[in-house]
Design a protein around this motif. Structure first.
Motif, PDB file in Angstrom:
ATOM      1  N   PHE A  97       0.842  -1.199   0.000  1.00 42.02           N
ATOM      2  CA  PHE A  97       0.000   0.000   0.000  1.00 42.02           C
ATOM      3  C   PHE A  97       0.880   1.254   0.000  1.00 42.02           C
ATOM      4  CE2 PHE A  97      -3.082  -2.639   2.804  1.00 42.02           C
ATOM      5  CZ  PHE A  97      -3.510  -3.336   1.691  1.00 42.02           C
ATOM      6  N   GLY A  98       0.352   2.329  -0.543  1.00 44.41           N
ATOM      7  CA  GLY A  98       1.087   3.595  -0.513  1.00 44.41           C
ATOM      8  C   GLY A  98       0.607   4.541  -1.592  1.00 44.41           C
ATOM      9  N   GLU A  99       1.010   5.778  -1.444  1.00 47.05           N
ATOM     10  CA  GLU A  99       0.676   6.861  -2.386  1.00 47.05           C
ATOM     11  C   GLU A  99       0.784   6.369  -3.849  1.00 47.05           C
ATOM     12  OE1 GLU A  99       0.361  11.390  -2.574  1.00 47.05           O
ATOM     13  OE2 GLU A  99       0.306  10.042  -0.881  1.00 47.05           O
ATOM     14  N   ARG A 100      -0.137   6.789  -4.672  1.00 47.03           N
ATOM     15  CA  ARG A 100      -0.147   6.476  -6.108  1.00 47.03           C
ATOM     16  C   ARG A 100      -0.110   4.957  -6.386  1.00 47.03           C
ATOM     17  NH1 ARG A 100       4.126   9.858  -5.482  1.00 47.03           N
ATOM     18  NH2 ARG A 100       5.411   8.254  -6.454  1.00 47.03           N
ATOM     19  N   CYS A 101       0.998   4.451  -6.933  1.00 44.30           N
ATOM     20  CA  CYS A 101       1.096   3.027  -7.277  1.00 44.30           C
ATOM     21  C   CYS A 101       1.591   2.185  -6.104  1.00 44.30           C
ATOM     22  CB  CYS A 101       2.014   2.839  -8.480  1.00 44.30           C
ATOM     23  SG  CYS A 101       1.444   3.764  -9.912  1.00 44.30           S
ATOM     24  N   GLY A 102       1.842   2.814  -4.997  1.00 37.83           N
ATOM     25  CA  GLY A 102       2.232   2.061  -3.810  1.00 37.83           C
ATOM     26  C   GLY A 102       3.722   2.048  -3.564  1.00 37.83           C
ATOM     27  N   ASN A 103       4.077   1.636  -2.325  1.00 36.92           N
ATOM     28  CA  ASN A 103       5.481   1.477  -1.934  1.00 36.92           C
ATOM     29  C   ASN A 103       5.956   0.088  -2.330  1.00 36.92           C
ATOM     30  OD1 ASN A 103       4.325   3.609  -0.187  1.00 36.92           O
ATOM     31  ND2 ASN A 103       6.338   3.583   0.781  1.00 36.92           N
ATOM     32  N   ALA A 104       7.254  -0.145  -2.163  1.00 38.39           N
ATOM     33  CA  ALA A 104       7.798  -1.484  -2.377  1.00 38.39           C
ATOM     34  C   ALA A 104       7.023  -2.464  -1.498  1.00 38.39           C
ATOM     35  CB  ALA A 104       9.275  -1.519  -2.004  1.00 38.39           C
ATOM     36  N   ASN A 105       6.575  -3.551  -2.089  1.00 38.60           N
ATOM     37  CA  ASN A 105       5.829  -4.560  -1.353  1.00 38.60           C
ATOM     38  C   ASN A 105       6.798  -5.389  -0.512  1.00 38.60           C
ATOM     39  OD1 ASN A 105       4.676  -7.218  -0.830  1.00 38.60           O
ATOM     40  ND2 ASN A 105       2.927  -6.433  -1.973  1.00 38.60           N
ATOM     41  N   LEU A 106       6.712  -5.248   0.807  1.00 37.39           N
ATOM     42  CA  LEU A 106       7.691  -5.911   1.680  1.00 37.39           C
ATOM     43  C   LEU A 106       7.534  -7.424   1.690  1.00 37.39           C
ATOM     44  CD1 LEU A 106       8.049  -3.613   4.810  1.00 37.39           C
ATOM     45  CD2 LEU A 106       9.717  -4.001   2.981  1.00 37.39           C
ATOM     46  N   ALA A 107       6.325  -7.918   1.490  1.00 37.94           N
ATOM     47  CA  ALA A 107       6.161  -9.378   1.447  1.00 37.94           C
ATOM     48  C   ALA A 107       6.985  -9.939   0.292  1.00 37.94           C
ATOM     49  CB  ALA A 107       4.690  -9.746   1.296  1.00 37.94           C
ATOM     50  N   THR A 108       6.934  -9.256  -0.854  1.00 43.11           N
ATOM     51  CA  THR A 108       7.725  -9.706  -2.000  1.00 43.11           C
ATOM     52  C   THR A 108       9.216  -9.522  -1.732  1.00 43.11           C
ATOM     53  OG1 THR A 108       5.920  -8.910  -3.401  1.00 43.11           O
ATOM     54  CG2 THR A 108       7.961  -9.529  -4.505  1.00 43.11           C
ATOM     55  N   VAL A 109       9.569  -8.370  -1.186  1.00 43.44           N
ATOM     56  CA  VAL A 109      10.982  -8.087  -0.910  1.00 43.44           C
ATOM     57  C   VAL A 109      11.551  -9.124   0.074  1.00 43.44           C
ATOM     58  CG1 VAL A 109      12.541  -6.455   0.226  1.00 43.44           C
ATOM     59  CG2 VAL A 109      10.866  -5.621  -1.439  1.00 43.44           C
ATOM     60  N   ILE A 110      10.800  -9.406   1.133  1.00 41.05           N
ATOM     61  CA  ILE A 110      11.277 -10.377   2.126  1.00 41.05           C
ATOM     62  C   ILE A 110      11.408 -11.759   1.488  1.00 41.05           C
ATOM     63  CG2 ILE A 110      10.637 -11.597   4.265  1.00 41.05           C
ATOM     64  CD1 ILE A 110       9.395  -8.911   5.238  1.00 41.05           C
ATOM     65  N   GLY A 111      10.401 -12.145   0.692  1.00 36.40           N
ATOM     66  CA  GLY A 111      10.486 -13.436  -0.007  1.00 36.40           C
ATOM     67  C   GLY A 111      11.736 -13.516  -0.869  1.00 36.40           C
ATOM     68  N   ASP A 112      11.957 -12.487  -1.668  1.00 36.76           N
ATOM     69  CA  ASP A 112      13.112 -12.496  -2.579  1.00 36.76           C
ATOM     70  C   ASP A 112      14.429 -12.482  -1.806  1.00 36.76           C
ATOM     71  OD1 ASP A 112      11.445 -12.505  -4.759  1.00 36.76           O
ATOM     72  OD2 ASP A 112      11.796 -10.430  -5.348  1.00 36.76           O
ATOM     73  N   LEU A 113      14.546 -11.549  -0.835  1.00 39.36           N
ATOM     74  CA  LEU A 113      15.832 -11.389  -0.145  1.00 39.36           C
ATOM     75  C   LEU A 113      16.137 -12.575   0.759  1.00 39.36           C
ATOM     76  CD1 LEU A 113      15.892  -7.614   0.932  1.00 39.36           C
ATOM     77  CD2 LEU A 113      17.202  -8.693  -0.903  1.00 39.36           C
ATOM     78  N   GLN A 114      15.115 -13.054   1.456  1.00 41.08           N
ATOM     79  CA  GLN A 114      15.402 -14.069   2.459  1.00 41.08           C
ATOM     80  C   GLN A 114      15.364 -15.485   1.895  1.00 41.08           C
ATOM     81  OE1 GLN A 114      14.053 -12.986   6.231  1.00 41.08           O
ATOM     82  NE2 GLN A 114      14.269 -14.999   7.191  1.00 41.08           N
ATOM     83  N   LEU A 115      14.347 -15.780   1.055  1.00 36.11           N
ATOM     84  CA  LEU A 115      14.239 -17.152   0.535  1.00 36.11           C
ATOM     85  C   LEU A 115      15.242 -17.419  -0.574  1.00 36.11           C
ATOM     86  CD1 LEU A 115      10.432 -17.925   0.270  1.00 36.11           C
ATOM     87  CD2 LEU A 115      12.133 -19.248   1.520  1.00 36.11           C
ATOM     88  N   LYS A 116      15.596 -16.373  -1.324  1.00 39.48           N
ATOM     89  CA  LYS A 116      16.392 -16.630  -2.522  1.00 39.48           C
ATOM     90  C   LYS A 116      17.804 -16.102  -2.446  1.00 39.48           C
ATOM     91  CE  LYS A 116      12.574 -17.002  -5.588  1.00 39.48           C
ATOM     92  NZ  LYS A 116      12.031 -16.541  -6.859  1.00 39.48           N
ATOM     93  N   LEU A 117      17.988 -14.975  -1.755  1.00 42.99           N
ATOM     94  CA  LEU A 117      19.338 -14.398  -1.733  1.00 42.99           C
ATOM     95  C   LEU A 117      20.027 -14.577  -0.382  1.00 42.99           C
ATOM     96  CD1 LEU A 117      18.711 -11.120  -3.798  1.00 42.99           C
ATOM     97  CD2 LEU A 117      19.623 -13.302  -4.607  1.00 42.99           C
ATOM     98  N   GLY A 118      19.299 -15.175   0.576  1.00 43.29           N
ATOM     99  CA  GLY A 118      19.959 -15.554   1.830  1.00 43.29           C
ATOM    100  C   GLY A 118      20.159 -14.443   2.847  1.00 43.29           C
ATOM    101  N   TYR A 119      19.532 -13.280   2.659  1.00 42.10           N
ATOM    102  CA  TYR A 119      19.610 -12.244   3.685  1.00 42.10           C
ATOM    103  C   TYR A 119      18.643 -12.574   4.824  1.00 42.10           C
ATOM    104  CZ  TYR A 119      22.136  -9.363   0.286  1.00 42.10           C
ATOM    105  OH  TYR A 119      23.053  -8.880  -0.603  1.00 42.10           O
ATOM    106  N   ALA A 120      18.895 -12.004   6.005  1.00 43.28           N
ATOM    107  CA  ALA A 120      18.014 -12.230   7.152  1.00 43.28           C
ATOM    108  C   ALA A 120      17.174 -10.981   7.397  1.00 43.28           C
ATOM    109  CB  ALA A 120      18.839 -12.557   8.390  1.00 43.28           C
ATOM    110  N   CYS A 121      15.895 -11.044   7.034  1.00 40.89           N
ATOM    111  CA  CYS A 121      15.012  -9.886   7.188  1.00 40.89           C
ATOM    112  C   CYS A 121      14.124 -10.034   8.424  1.00 40.89           C
ATOM    113  CB  CYS A 121      14.112  -9.736   5.965  1.00 40.89           C
ATOM    114  SG  CYS A 121      15.007  -9.529   4.418  1.00 40.89           S
TER     115      CYS A 121
END
Lengths: 526, 526
Positions: free
Chosen positions: B238-262
């Motif tokens: 959610f967010g102004e206009r087209c929205g902010n970065a979707n954190l569910a997607t970001v967390i999925g990508d960073l943590q499940l695929k790139l190995g970062y700890a979010c």
């Protein structure tokens, strides 16, 4: 204009695999014409081998008289152990009669052994033979290398062999498919560059992505930057699971910002209306936040943003809304600065010279109603009435005294369903009581109300309702609150009104009354 | 687990700037708790200087007892010409009583002169003084460099000076904001790397993106790869206009695929339910195609895909649905292969040994009803009844003979609104006629039906409706068709049923009858 990108829209094939999309042949013809008018190069329209509806589409599509687009049929390579000439699915592909055929084949060894259950060599034979056969029959072939990037990650030599088999056999395009939607731009970029260097001299390299990691657009752009010149996607992003690359976004990014030529330059202005038309035919509500074309894409609500855009548009807008046929909106809500509400009031009452106190009265009433579940962002008509009712002694055109609605359903010997509305109103000191039948309660009330009022206001005959939306607020089963939004037109104007109640009849009724009131008001002002 | 990323969720601040979102204080508290349970590090909760509701939130939030998250208040640097200690907005920020403060300042010269209307030097003074003042009062400061990337593109030295002013004054994080959503990953990557090399030794570099070009997630990941270790966004996008970065997607990508700890590793399974909860509290329907957490994110419809996933799940899935607490769904539609329909039939009738002819009968009936506007993808209960009614001589538990519904509204001296349903049914050779009042027509019919049937089936008392959705098909004003979906539960099971008609009462009624029929059926089977 810069380098040309061939855009292939697969709304009618991959898009149709999205949940809750089910096209009729008429829907498909309509979407095909809309994509053509936008200037898409290829419309991938269906799989004649798997779907009788698609066969009917192809037989009717020749009558469309397209100006920009060619239609492509979609199918798979021949089956293991079969020559293409003996494969009935390939025969149906040819029967579709399109100049272009999109042919999907396997590029991931894991899929060859586990899903196709055949050998690596046989899969390459199937690709080469199928492409060659279709080319020999005069077709332009786009080869879709399914799961290319998964294949390239696990066995680059084999993935490349699959693509080269298609290229050698005469494919015009080899399109690299990111079928599972799990890759990152860096992966796409490196693999695409490698394919371009291998087969790019003989055929065009394409890209086809899915949005399972939220990266479909980024991956598409990464491929184009690495040399891909054919892009597949769906105009509104429809497609299996999380959807295909959204072509409206891709076209906006590539053409407005990076200078590639995807569609005729003058047609960019059709982008918003075309996406909305495709969504309407598909009967899928479009997310308001869709880049470039969404209803909210240029909507400003935060006070600071509204003030900024008012001063200089580009202060909070990345492109101008007009460039893609969209428009800017300032949203009225409890967060709106007073200056925004004042602007809206002045638009409604041009002579408004009221001070802070009167603006505060409107804001207070707005908050009160928002707390009850109202929203005025999509209900300009009701907002206008709110302003008038709050700020001036407002004399309504009529008063409702009561209505009574009877719905009956009987089953058995004489199946019967009917709805009758009885209504009593007062206007200009006279009372009027009348009744009407309708198709459901809201329709019956609508007819009865107009019947009662037309005696007083004959111009109500010009007005009709064009949309009706029901939104359940905080679902608590059948006793939850509903918000009803009605769109009306009299041929010159369009306006929206809103009603909220725990009773859907009452919510509809409130929106209906506002709608008629707005018509009467505007007729008096004219 | 790899390197740690600090996640800041701004659903309650930037998210609240989205159209049609309007949080109550209670909503905010609930979302804050949900984000904390998921393991988000910082919850940016509102702007105490601009919004009285936010001030109330901060006074109540201390009682939440959060385990993972700290709450941050949001505000701007002091105004031109003012010392931070004399700026009432800064005072309100301190009054919010949070340990952390997110402070926004200008990094784009164009904004300094055109929007702030001040000098370059004064803006740098405002940033440095404001950060230093808050730090001196014991606050941890996250500095949001608004429009950093636009600023960096037009005058890199000035953008860098703004960030360095904050870093020198003691900001813990300098967060680079892509406020207008118009940039590409390459731009983000280069600029972020430059900032990391300049101030990265003294403070954490963060990233904040918007989705106006469909690249918010890609831009966030590009920044992380360039060294950013603090990520701002909103869990549902959610967010102004087209929205902010979707954190569910970001967390999925960073943590499940790139190995970062979010977030804590065990909490990944909460991702889907938390996003849906936040959306429900926000009263915003979540797009079904949202990566990882959408209802359709792991839904398979194309025959080839369904067969593939049945053989090996990873053949068409980028991650396992269970890893993020989502689940796989096979959709039944006219596109479903016969094997999928056969599977579904066997799930309903375990002894089913019917041949192709019987499966074809079900498919034919399915297509017929889909043509009428039905959809069974979200209506497992009605699909079960369809199968039973089509394949076996099905004896219904009761027959409706008729109903009559009266809604009345009167205004004036005695305002009154009431709805009464009269209903006549037959069951087991006996007839029953009864009546009930309700809050609106569907509620009245629901109560009357249960009242009539409970004499025959006392266990109906266990059942209640938990959701009610109305979808207008092919809007043609009040006479258009509506599809009603009802969700019911008896405490052990949940089931969904569907009804379609041009009359909303009849559509509701059809779904209601199916819902009761399913309950009676399952009680008999148990």
């Amino acid at each position: 204009m810069g380098e040309k990108i061939e855009i292939l829209d697969t709304t009618l094939r991959d898009g149709a695999q999205a949940e809750s999309i089910s096209f009729t042949v008429r829907d498909k013809l309509e979407i095909c014409s809309a994509l053509d008018a936008l200037g898409v190069a290829v419309v991938e329209a269906g799989n004649p081998g798997s779907n009788p509806k698609d066969r009917e589409f192809f037989s009717q599509a020749t009558g469309l008289g397209l100006r920009h687009a060619v239609i492509s049929a979609f199918g798979s390579t021949c089956r293991p152990g079969l020559a293409p000439a003996d494969d009935p699915q390939i025969a149906e592909l040819l029967d579709a009669g399109t100049s272009t055929i999109c042919l999907v084949g396997k590029a991931w060894r894991f899929h060859v052994s586990e899903i196709l259950k055949t050998t690596d060599a046989e899969n390459l034979r199937m690709i080469g033979d199928s492409v060659a056969w279709l080319v020999s029959r005069g077709k332009r072939v786009i080869f879709d290398a399914e799961h290319f990037f998964n294949g390239f990650a696990s066995d680059p030599a084999y993935a490349m062999a699959a693509v080269e088999a298609a290229a050698r056999a005469g494919a015009s395009v080899v399109c690299l498919c990111e079928t599972n939607g799990g890759m990152f731009p860096e992966d796409i970029s490196a693999a695409t560059a490698e394919v371009v260097s291998r087969v790019g001299s003989g055929c065009v390299v394409g890209i086809h992505t899915h949005d399972d990691s939220g990266l479909a657009v980024a991956n598409t752009i990464a491929a184009v930057r690495a040399g891909a010149r054919h892009v597949q996607g769906t105009l509104a992003g429809f497609g299996e699971r999380c959807g295909n690359a959204n072509l409206a976004t891709v076209i906006g990014d590539l053409q407005l910002k990076l200078g590639y030529a995807c569609i005729p330059e003058d047609n960019l202005k059709l982008l918003t209306s075309t996406v909305r038309h495709v969504a309407a035919v598909s009967n899928v509500p479009l997310p308001g936040g869709l880049p470039y074309v969404g209803r909210r894409a240029f909507a400003h609500k935060g006070g600071m943003h509204m003030d900024g855009v008012r001063k200089v548009a580009r202060s909070f807008e990345h492109v101008s809304p007009e460039s893609v046929g969209n428009s800017r909106r300032f949203l009225i809500s409890e967060m709106s600065g007073k200056s925004a509400v004042t602007d809206r009031i002045t638009a409604i009452l041009p002579g408004f010279a009221g001070g802070e106190k009167e603006v505060a009265k409107v804001v207070a009433r707005l908050k009160e109603l928002e707390k009850d579940g109202y929203q005025f962002e999509g209900a300009d008509g009701s907002f206008e009435l709110l302003v008038r009712r709050t700020l001036s002694p407002y004399e309504p055109f009529f008063d409702l005294e009561r209505f009574r609605l009877v719905s009956e359903l009987s089953i058995g010997e004489r199946r019967d369903r009917n709805t009758t509305a009885m209504i009593k109103i007062a206007s200009a000191g006279r009372e009027e009581i009348t009744a009407a039948e309708g198709n459901g309660p809201v329709n019956a009330l609508d007819i009865a109300l107009r019947k009662a009022l037309e005696k007083f206001y004959p111009r109500l005959g010009e007005m009709r309702l064009t949309d009706f939306k029901v939104h359940v607020i905080a679902p608590e089963a059948t006793a939850s609150k509903v918000r009803v939004l009605i769109e009306s037109t009299d041929g010159r104007r369009i306006w929206n009104t809103v009603g909220v109640s725990s009773d859907i009849i009452e919510a509809s009724w409130i929106a209906l009354l506002d709608s008629v009131e707005v018509k009467l008001l505007h007729d008096r002002i004219d």
